[in-house]
Design an enzyme around this catalytic site. Structure first.
Site, mmCIF file in Angstrom:
data_model
loop_
_atom_site.group_PDB
_atom_site.id
_atom_site.type_symbol
_atom_site.label_atom_id
_atom_site.label_comp_id
_atom_site.label_asym_id
_atom_site.label_seq_id
_atom_site.Cartn_x
_atom_site.Cartn_y
_atom_site.Cartn_z
ATOM 1 N N ASP A 147 7.862 8.353 -4.942
ATOM 2 C CA ASP A 147 8.760 7.774 -3.956
ATOM 3 C C ASP A 147 9.045 6.338 -4.380
ATOM 4 O O ASP A 147 8.493 5.831 -5.358
ATOM 5 C CB ASP A 147 8.153 7.848 -2.554
ATOM 6 C CG ASP A 147 9.219 7.897 -1.465
ATOM 7 O OD1 ASP A 147 10.342 7.408 -1.690
ATOM 8 O OD2 ASP A 147 8.926 8.419 -0.368
ATOM 9 N N TYR A 148 9.893 5.673 -3.650
ATOM 10 C CA TYR A 148 10.369 4.334 -3.990
ATOM 11 C C TYR A 148 9.197 3.366 -4.179
ATOM 12 O O TYR A 148 8.495 3.042 -3.237
ATOM 13 C CB TYR A 148 11.284 3.857 -2.866
ATOM 14 C CG TYR A 148 12.066 2.603 -3.121
ATOM 15 C CD1 TYR A 148 13.361 2.672 -3.622
ATOM 16 C CD2 TYR A 148 11.537 1.355 -2.843
ATOM 17 C CE1 TYR A 148 14.108 1.515 -3.839
ATOM 18 C CE2 TYR A 148 12.267 0.199 -3.056
ATOM 19 C CZ TYR A 148 13.541 0.279 -3.551
ATOM 20 O OH TYR A 148 14.280 -0.861 -3.764
#
Length: 764
Positions: free
Chosen positions: A305-306
């Site tokens: 994820d980010y």
């Protein structure tokens, strides 16, 4: 150089071989992506790559040419520019970008990759296409309330076609996290609290995104099951918080929707932000390798994820960026999103022998394989067409589907005295509340490309539906979180002048979604005060809730004779709500999450255990499992939802009431609509294993059917159970079920009695 010249150059890599490879069945492809040989010309690229170019294929960044919601949701970084990002593309240091700005941007970037980079490897363009692209559908939690996987597949299909027309190859959806704590803001992105429904919606959305013509089709996008795993189990419903649950809970509750997504052909997975029993998911080798790769045979791409790899430093799991890179990569995270760690540190880690070249090649091969499957080596511009982008988006058919989906997502919680549906003529209607009108809070959170400005609000929908729009007044009464000067006085005056009040209250879309956990899941105080003042006028009130989670309702809101859960419905919010208000269609949706009596019950889910001291039916008893103020039950349970018909259940037939080990049990019941309005009833099948080696929930959903009933009509509903439907994770953490007695209900909700019986699973 024009598109066609670049495409022909890409075709030198072997269009025929790549096309044949890309059209293989999705599930088979999923299991072999990381190990099977690529088409020869693509395989040869791997041998030509430098370690830095390999790391570039594992580096995904936010598009610098984005703007609007994309910039707010996933900023590219203060120092990033489009020219700098193009330079990264030309140097082979970037595999693709996400949340970019349409086909024109994608065309410029892909041109740079195919014309100017050394190896001419196409970029992949990704985006958060969660509940629609420019045509916005109901938020996923709302759509799950339709109990209609076919609808979810159809809306995902349209979302994919629109996104692909804008150059997008890959969506970071569906989110398949089970959400059992309504304080958590991201319940809005999933399918609710139930595993059975979650699995059905996960599979449907994957099939919709990826289509039926193969991933190389120009209207298909690759799905990404997220967030792996147990992101929805964050302690106290606090986003990003610690998760510490048993392996049995993982395997029974949180893993199955991912398995359903992969079985449906999803070729990518996203690691979750949370730690799991002390190990962040992004660096969790047991989760990403032992379970996902070795046990399940997943061969697709795992993306962080980010900045998920970077966050392992703050977790206290990695000492610095270099160690975080090593831990994430060796655990099984193939691609790094946004941190830049892989491009910075992987080449040196490989050079010093800390990361095997074999592991680097494995990850790159997986990335190249999905690019092949998407048809990018055959035609890097297959989804990049500014002309097609203009013709596929927000079409009449797409908006019609948006209205249908919105109607099917509205849940009728209460309808005392049959206040609804309202007549379309002859009544003065006061629309009151912060959501009564205006181009705001319509499409819901986590939509990158749609806008409230393109959506239709409640007042517009209602005025279009009634015979005389002059009989409709609109008054805000309050803001979302604060009173407004003379707001309540104006609202009370409007209510007194009307025959019926439609009170539009609830959460703004900024109150749901990522990083939007709430300590109290209630209607904001200013709006509650507005509701109390309106109730004091004595006028009949229809409450329209706008929300991205289950709410704890109280006072005048709860006591209103009619309540509709309208969530965030998307592009056609106003017209769809009016369709239900005025009886153009009977409400048919059901709650995918339980509405508690109070926030303090959270996390709550209907399929809880009985405990050793369950409260008997009736009043609360001392020294039993309940709260001082409330039972261990929901105010409005999972599966609840009324129609404009009058529905009754009867005639349960279990046949022999015995299920053989290798046999089937057919269950029948009759559902009757004695009312004067047509209705669609969502008939639900629940079971309870009475005694087992691992205690079982009080009820578990095992099936549902949408049944259309004309006024006065009856229908026989049939379900079939097999031994496999009764399995649970046993003491040895393997699936099992023991012979014995099972309770069974065919009912309209998880707490309704409906019709009840028992059956026996035999020993043979």
């Amino acid at each position: 150089m024009d598109d066609r010249q670049i495409t022909r150059r890409a075709a030198i890599l072997g269009a025929a071989a790549t096309a044949a490879w890309a059209t293989s069945p999705a599930r088979a492809l999923l299991q072999t992506v990381g190990t099977a040989a690529l088409p020869p010309r693509v395989e040869s690229l791997l041998a030509q790559m430098t370690p830095e170019e390999k790391a570039g294929q594992l580096t995904l960044n936010a598009a610098t040419w984005a703007g609007g919601a994309a910039t707010a949701l996933n900023p590219a970084g203060a120092a990033a520019t489009f020219d700098a990002q193009l330079a990264e593309v030309r140097a082979g240091r970037l595999t693709g970008v996400f949340n970019g700005n349409g086909a024109v941007m994608a065309k410029q970037m892909q041109t740079a990759a195919m014309r100017d980079s050394r190896l001419k490897i196409p970029l992949i363009f990704a985006a958060d296409v969660i509940h629609g692209f420019r045509t916005v559908f109901p938020v996923p939690i709302a759509e799950a309330g339709s109990f209609d996987p076919d609808l979810a597949q159809r809306t995902a299909r349209v979302a994919a076609a629109e996104a692909a027309a804008a150059g997008i190859d890959w969506t970071f959806a569906p989110m398949v996290d089970i959400g059992r704590d309504q304080r958590w803001g991201r319940v809005v992105e999933g399918a609710g609290e139930d595993v059975f429904l979650g699995r059905a919606m996960a599979a449907a959305r994957v099939k919709g995104f990826q289509g039926t013509r193969g991933l190389a089709a120009d209207d298909a996008v690759m799905a990404c099951a997220k967030h792996f795993a147990a992101y929805g189990a964050a302690e106290a419903g606090l986003d990003y918080n610690t998760v510490d649950v048993s392996e049995r809970t993982l395997r029974e509750i949180y893993f199955p929707p991912f398995q359903a997504a992969f079985d449906a052909g999803a070729l990518s997975a996203m690691a979750s932000f949370n730690e799991l029993s002390g190990v962040p998911a992004t660096g969790n080798r047991w989760l990403l390798d032992t379970v996902l790769r070795r046990e399940w045979g997943f061969g697709g791409v795992v993306v962080s994820d980010y900045t998920g790899d970077e966050e392992m430093i703050a977790h206290g799991f990695a000492a610095d960026a270099r160690e975080a890179t090593k831990l994430a990569f060796l655990a099984g995270t193939d691609m790094s999103m946004q941190s830049g760690f892989y491009i910075t540190h992987l080449p040196d880690l490989v050079a010093k022998g800390e990361v095997p070249m074999q592991r680097l090649d494995q990850a790159v091969r997986r990335v190249l394989a999905v690019k092949v499957a998407l048809g990018l080596f055959d035609d890097p511009f297959r989804r990049i067409s500014p002309a097609r982008e203009k013709t596929r988006i927000r079409t009449t058919a797409n908006l019609k589907l948006a209205r249908e989906a919105a109607r099917r997502s509205i849940v009728l919680l209460k309808n005392d005295g049959d206040l609804l549906p309202l007549p379309r003529a002859g009544k003065r209607i006061a629309l009151i509340g912060p959501f009564a009108s205006g181009q705001h809070d319509l499409i819901g959170p986590w939509n990158v490309y749609g806008t409230d400005a393109e959506a239709v609000d409640l007042a517009t929908g209602v005025r279009a539906a009634v015979a005389d729009a002059s009989l409709v007044s609109v008054t805000a009464g309050s803001a979302v979180d604060a009173p407004i000067p003379s707001g309540i006085d104006a609202a009370v005056a409007a209510a007194k002048a009307a025959d019926v009040v439609v009170l539009a209250i609830g959460e703004s879309q900024g109150m749901s979604g990522e990083a939007q956990s709430r300590t109290a899941i209630v209607v904001p105080a200013a709006q509650q005060a507005l509701a109390e003042a309106i109730a004091a006028t004595g006028k009949p009130v229809v409450v329209l809730l706008r929300h991205g989670r289950a709410l704890a309702l109280e006072g005048a809101v709860l006591n209103a004779p009619a309540i509709l859960a309208t969530w965030f419905l998307g592009s056609q919010s106003g017209p769809a709500t009016a369709d239900i208000l005025f009886g153009v269609e009977s409400p048919s949706a059901r709650l995918p999450v339980s509405f508690p009596h109070a926030t303090g019950q959270e996390p709550y889910h209907y399929d809880h255990k009985s405990t050793g001291r369950p409260n008997p039916p009736g009043p609360l008893s001392e020294y039993k499992a309940h709260y001082r103020e409330a039972p261990n039950a929901a105010l409005f349970p999972f599966g609840h939802g009324l129609t404009y018909g009058r529905i009754a259940y009867s005639g349960l037939d279990l046949g022999t009431a015995t299920l053989a080990q290798n046999g089937t049990l057919t269950i029948r019941a009759t559902v009757t609509n004695s009312g004067t309005a047509a209705a669609v009833e969502v008939v639900q099948l629940y079971i309870h294993d009475v005694a087992a080696s691992i205690t079982r929930p009080v009820r578990e959903l095992k099936g549902f059917k949408r049944v259309s009933l004309a006024p006065g009509a009856s229908a026989e509903v049939t379900f079939t159970l097999r031994r496999a439907d009764l399995l649970f994770v046993g003491q040895d953490l393997k699936s099992t079920v023991e012979p014995g007695r099972f309770d069974l209900w065919i009912a309209p909700s998880a707490q309704a009695e409906g019709v009840r019986g028992t059956f026996v699973l035999s020993e043979t």
